[in-house]
Design a protein around this motif. Structure first.
Motif, PDB file in Angstrom:
ATOM      1  N   ARG A 109     -33.524 -53.767  61.980  1.00  0.00           N
ATOM      2  CA  ARG A 109     -34.213 -53.552  60.713  1.00  0.00           C
ATOM      3  C   ARG A 109     -33.791 -54.608  59.695  1.00  0.00           C
ATOM      4  NH1 ARG A 109     -32.928 -47.434  59.321  1.00  0.00           N
ATOM      5  NH2 ARG A 109     -30.943 -48.042  60.245  1.00  0.00           N
ATOM      6  N   LEU A 110     -34.499 -54.635  58.572  1.00  0.00           N
ATOM      7  CA  LEU A 110     -34.171 -55.541  57.490  1.00  0.00           C
ATOM      8  C   LEU A 110     -33.820 -54.742  56.241  1.00  0.00           C
ATOM      9  CD1 LEU A 110     -37.057 -58.166  57.813  1.00  0.00           C
ATOM     10  CD2 LEU A 110     -34.701 -58.409  58.618  1.00  0.00           C
ATOM     11  N   LYS A 111     -32.859 -55.253  55.489  1.00  0.00           N
ATOM     12  CA  LYS A 111     -32.534 -54.656  54.190  1.00  0.00           C
ATOM     13  C   LYS A 111     -33.054 -55.595  53.110  1.00  0.00           C
ATOM     14  CE  LYS A 111     -28.813 -52.251  53.198  1.00  0.00           C
ATOM     15  NZ  LYS A 111     -27.437 -51.808  52.860  1.00  0.00           N
ATOM     16  N   ILE A 112     -33.736 -55.017  52.122  1.00  0.00           N
ATOM     17  CA  ILE A 112     -34.368 -55.803  51.073  1.00  0.00           C
ATOM     18  C   ILE A 112     -33.675 -55.551  49.738  1.00  0.00           C
ATOM     19  CG2 ILE A 112     -36.535 -56.331  49.892  1.00  0.00           C
ATOM     20  CD1 ILE A 112     -36.514 -56.943  52.912  1.00  0.00           C
ATOM     21  N   GLN A 113     -33.431 -56.636  49.006  1.00  0.00           N
ATOM     22  CA  GLN A 113     -32.908 -56.545  47.651  1.00  0.00           C
ATOM     23  C   GLN A 113     -34.022 -56.956  46.693  1.00  0.00           C
ATOM     24  OE1 GLN A 113     -29.609 -59.172  46.768  1.00  0.00           O
ATOM     25  NE2 GLN A 113     -28.636 -57.621  45.488  1.00  0.00           N
ATOM     26  N   LEU A 114     -34.345 -56.088  45.736  1.00  0.00           N
ATOM     27  CA  LEU A 114     -35.438 -56.335  44.804  1.00  0.00           C
ATOM     28  C   LEU A 114     -34.922 -56.655  43.406  1.00  0.00           C
ATOM     29  CD1 LEU A 114     -37.906 -53.443  45.754  1.00  0.00           C
ATOM     30  CD2 LEU A 114     -38.037 -55.842  46.452  1.00  0.00           C
ATOM     31  N   GLU A 115     -35.646 -57.516  42.725  1.00  0.00           N
ATOM     32  CA  GLU A 115     -35.325 -57.812  41.331  1.00  0.00           C
ATOM     33  C   GLU A 115     -35.451 -56.538  40.493  1.00  0.00           C
ATOM     34  OE1 GLU A 115     -34.223 -60.476  40.011  1.00  0.00           O
ATOM     35  OE2 GLU A 115     -34.728 -62.138  41.365  1.00  0.00           O
ATOM     36  N   ASN A 116     -34.500 -56.354  39.583  1.00  0.00           N
ATOM     37  CA  ASN A 116     -34.517 -55.235  38.627  1.00  0.00           C
ATOM     38  C   ASN A 116     -34.399 -53.863  39.283  1.00  0.00           C
ATOM     39  OD1 ASN A 116     -35.028 -57.031  36.364  1.00  0.00           O
ATOM     40  ND2 ASN A 116     -37.124 -57.201  37.133  1.00  0.00           N
ATOM     41  N   SER A 117     -33.948 -53.815  40.536  1.00  0.00           N
ATOM     42  CA  SER A 117     -33.774 -52.527  41.217  1.00  0.00           C
ATOM     43  C   SER A 117     -32.321 -52.356  41.632  1.00  0.00           C
ATOM     44  CB  SER A 117     -34.675 -52.443  42.452  1.00  0.00           C
ATOM     45  OG  SER A 117     -34.404 -51.248  43.173  1.00  0.00           O
ATOM     46  N   ALA A 118     -31.771 -51.176  41.346  1.00  0.00           N
ATOM     47  CA  ALA A 118     -30.390 -50.879  41.723  1.00  0.00           C
ATOM     48  C   ALA A 118     -30.310 -50.185  43.083  1.00  0.00           C
ATOM     49  CB  ALA A 118     -29.752 -49.993  40.651  1.00  0.00           C
ATOM     50  N   ASP A 119     -31.462 -49.979  43.715  1.00  0.00           N
ATOM     51  CA  ASP A 119     -31.495 -49.307  45.023  1.00  0.00           C
ATOM     52  C   ASP A 119     -31.002 -50.283  46.095  1.00  0.00           C
ATOM     53  OD1 ASP A 119     -32.041 -47.902  47.332  1.00  0.00           O
ATOM     54  OD2 ASP A 119     -34.015 -47.222  46.672  1.00  0.00           O
ATOM     55  N   ASN A 120     -29.905 -49.932  46.742  1.00  0.00           N
ATOM     56  CA  ASN A 120     -29.332 -50.791  47.781  1.00  0.00           C
ATOM     57  C   ASN A 120     -29.680 -50.341  49.184  1.00  0.00           C
ATOM     58  OD1 ASN A 120     -27.904 -52.553  45.961  1.00  0.00           O
ATOM     59  ND2 ASN A 120     -26.427 -50.893  45.637  1.00  0.00           N
ATOM     60  N   ASP A 121     -30.592 -49.397  49.303  1.00  0.00           N
ATOM     61  CA  ASP A 121     -30.953 -48.853  50.616  1.00  0.00           C
ATOM     62  C   ASP A 121     -32.439 -49.024  50.916  1.00  0.00           C
ATOM     63  OD1 ASP A 121     -28.352 -47.832  51.350  1.00  0.00           O
ATOM     64  OD2 ASP A 121     -28.649 -46.304  49.811  1.00  0.00           O
ATOM     65  N   ILE A 122     -32.992 -50.156  50.530  1.00  0.00           N
ATOM     66  CA  ILE A 122     -34.408 -50.431  50.797  1.00  0.00           C
ATOM     67  C   ILE A 122     -34.504 -51.097  52.167  1.00  0.00           C
ATOM     68  CG2 ILE A 122     -36.501 -51.566  50.004  1.00  0.00           C
ATOM     69  CD1 ILE A 122     -35.246 -51.563  47.180  1.00  0.00           C
ATOM     70  N   LEU A 123     -35.024 -50.359  53.144  1.00  0.00           N
ATOM     71  CA  LEU A 123     -35.053 -50.851  54.520  1.00  0.00           C
ATOM     72  C   LEU A 123     -36.483 -51.018  55.010  1.00  0.00           C
ATOM     73  CD1 LEU A 123     -32.277 -48.594  56.106  1.00  0.00           C
ATOM     74  CD2 LEU A 123     -32.035 -50.904  55.197  1.00  0.00           C
ATOM     75  N   ILE A 124     -36.670 -51.999  55.874  1.00  0.00           N
ATOM     76  CA  ILE A 124     -37.945 -52.198  56.559  1.00  0.00           C
ATOM     77  C   ILE A 124     -37.736 -51.876  58.024  1.00  0.00           C
ATOM     78  CG2 ILE A 124     -39.643 -53.914  57.289  1.00  0.00           C
ATOM     79  CD1 ILE A 124     -39.400 -55.252  54.662  1.00  0.00           C
TER      80      ILE A 124
ATOM     81  N   GLU B 100     -40.758 -51.758  63.309  1.00  0.00           N
ATOM     82  CA  GLU B 100     -42.190 -51.904  63.554  1.00  0.00           C
ATOM     83  C   GLU B 100     -42.870 -52.771  62.503  1.00  0.00           C
ATOM     84  OE1 GLU B 100     -40.599 -48.516  65.674  1.00  0.00           O
ATOM     85  OE2 GLU B 100     -40.592 -48.995  63.534  1.00  0.00           O
ATOM     86  N   LYS B 101     -42.323 -52.780  61.285  1.00  0.00           N
ATOM     87  CA  LYS B 101     -42.954 -53.540  60.205  1.00  0.00           C
ATOM     88  C   LYS B 101     -42.364 -54.941  60.029  1.00  0.00           C
ATOM     89  CE  LYS B 101     -44.966 -50.141  57.089  1.00  0.00           C
ATOM     90  NZ  LYS B 101     -45.112 -49.774  55.673  1.00  0.00           N
ATOM     91  N   MET B 102     -41.320 -55.256  60.780  1.00  0.00           N
ATOM     92  CA  MET B 102     -40.615 -56.529  60.574  1.00  0.00           C
ATOM     93  C   MET B 102     -41.521 -57.743  60.741  1.00  0.00           C
ATOM     94  SD  MET B 102     -36.798 -56.154  62.191  1.00  0.00           S
ATOM     95  CE  MET B 102     -36.680 -57.939  62.294  1.00  0.00           C
ATOM     96  N   ALA B 103     -42.285 -57.775  61.833  1.00  0.00           N
ATOM     97  CA  ALA B 103     -43.128 -58.943  62.111  1.00  0.00           C
ATOM     98  C   ALA B 103     -44.174 -59.125  61.018  1.00  0.00           C
ATOM     99  CB  ALA B 103     -43.802 -58.797  63.474  1.00  0.00           C
TER     100      ALA B 103
END
Length: 250
Positions: free
Chosen positions: A221-236, A239-242
């Motif tokens: 899986r991938l972990k995503i870091q978003l601007e202005n977001s404190a959520d550290n558990d945003i995962l892809i 199946e959606k990686m490609a």
């Protein structure tokens, strides 16, 4: 009755399964399958179900690809977010075609149609594609938000992310300002240009500019870091990686 669900949105699948169970308590439901690959494998290794509920867009491709790998003889009810005009055209050639989120009354009518034994005329894969091609999707350019007693618009190129929290949907600008909007996240996804925004998971939709960092994570899986977001558990999901990598690199 044996029913197969092929749907890549877990929330939509759970809702559909609940509605079916309420209407046909004694049915046997298989799935949920969320990819073309898993659907082909299941259909090749199991007897054909009495009925299939099939989404158009799956995690690894378009569901029409299933018919290129396996002969499907079961009646099909399509459930998808395609435009209403395509639905009207397609209803001439299928048991039914339901727009998500599925309306209980529409589902009931579709099941009644199926149980009455009305068979749809045969339609080829090419005919299906022709029916869908003429529909040109118009995407939203701005969203209305309320600030106190004042209503204002926010242009799509000012928006960084959309997210859901406690059953409320928020729009967050690239400057980090957030506003409540009167849409579900599923509805928002259908309004956005997929070249500009990507549905990361059930909670987040992001623009390219809001992607601050992408990191590998366990179980492919991938972990995503978003601007202005404190959520550290945003995962892809795997199946959606490609699809995500293709979107990010286009």
């Amino acid at each position: 009755m044996r029913i197969l669900i092929i749907e890549d949105e877990n929330m939509a699948a759970r809702r559909l399964i609940k509605l079916i169970n309420d209407m046909i308590p004694k049915c046997e439901i298989f799935g949920n399958l969320d990819t073309v690959t898993s659907a082909v494998e299941w259909l090749n290794n199991n007897p054909q179900p009495d009925l299939i509920f099939l989404d158009i867009q799956l995690a690894d491709g378009i569901s029409f690809e299933i018919f290129e790998h396996v002969k499907v003889t079961s009646p099909i009810i399509f459930c998808t977010a395609f435009d209403q005009y395509a639905i009207k055209a397609f209803k001439l050639n299928s048991i039914d075609y339901l727009l998500k989120p599925v309306d209980p009354e529409e589902l009931k009518n579709a099941l009644n149609k199926f149980q009455s034994g009305r068979k749809a005329p045969e339609i080829t894969l090419d005919q299906i594609r022709v029916l869908l091609q003429p529909v040109q999707k118009v995407y939203k350019n701005r969203f209305l938000v309320k600030i106190g007693e004042r209503i204002q618009t926010i242009a799509i190129d000012e928006i960084g992310i959309f997210y859901s929290e406690d059953k409320v949907t928020f729009l967050m600008t690239k400057q980090g300002k957030k506003f409540i909007i009167d849409y579900t996240l599923d509805e928002v996804e259908n309004l956005l240009d997929p070249e500009l925004f990507f549905r990361l998971n059930r909670k987040y939709i992001s623009s390219v500019s809001a992607i601050k960092g992408v990191f590998t994570y366990s179980n492919s899986r991938l972990k995503i870091q978003l601007e202005n977001s404190a959520d550290n558990d945003i995962l892809i999901s795997r199946e959606k990686m490609a699809a995500f990598k293709n979107w990010l690199g286009q």
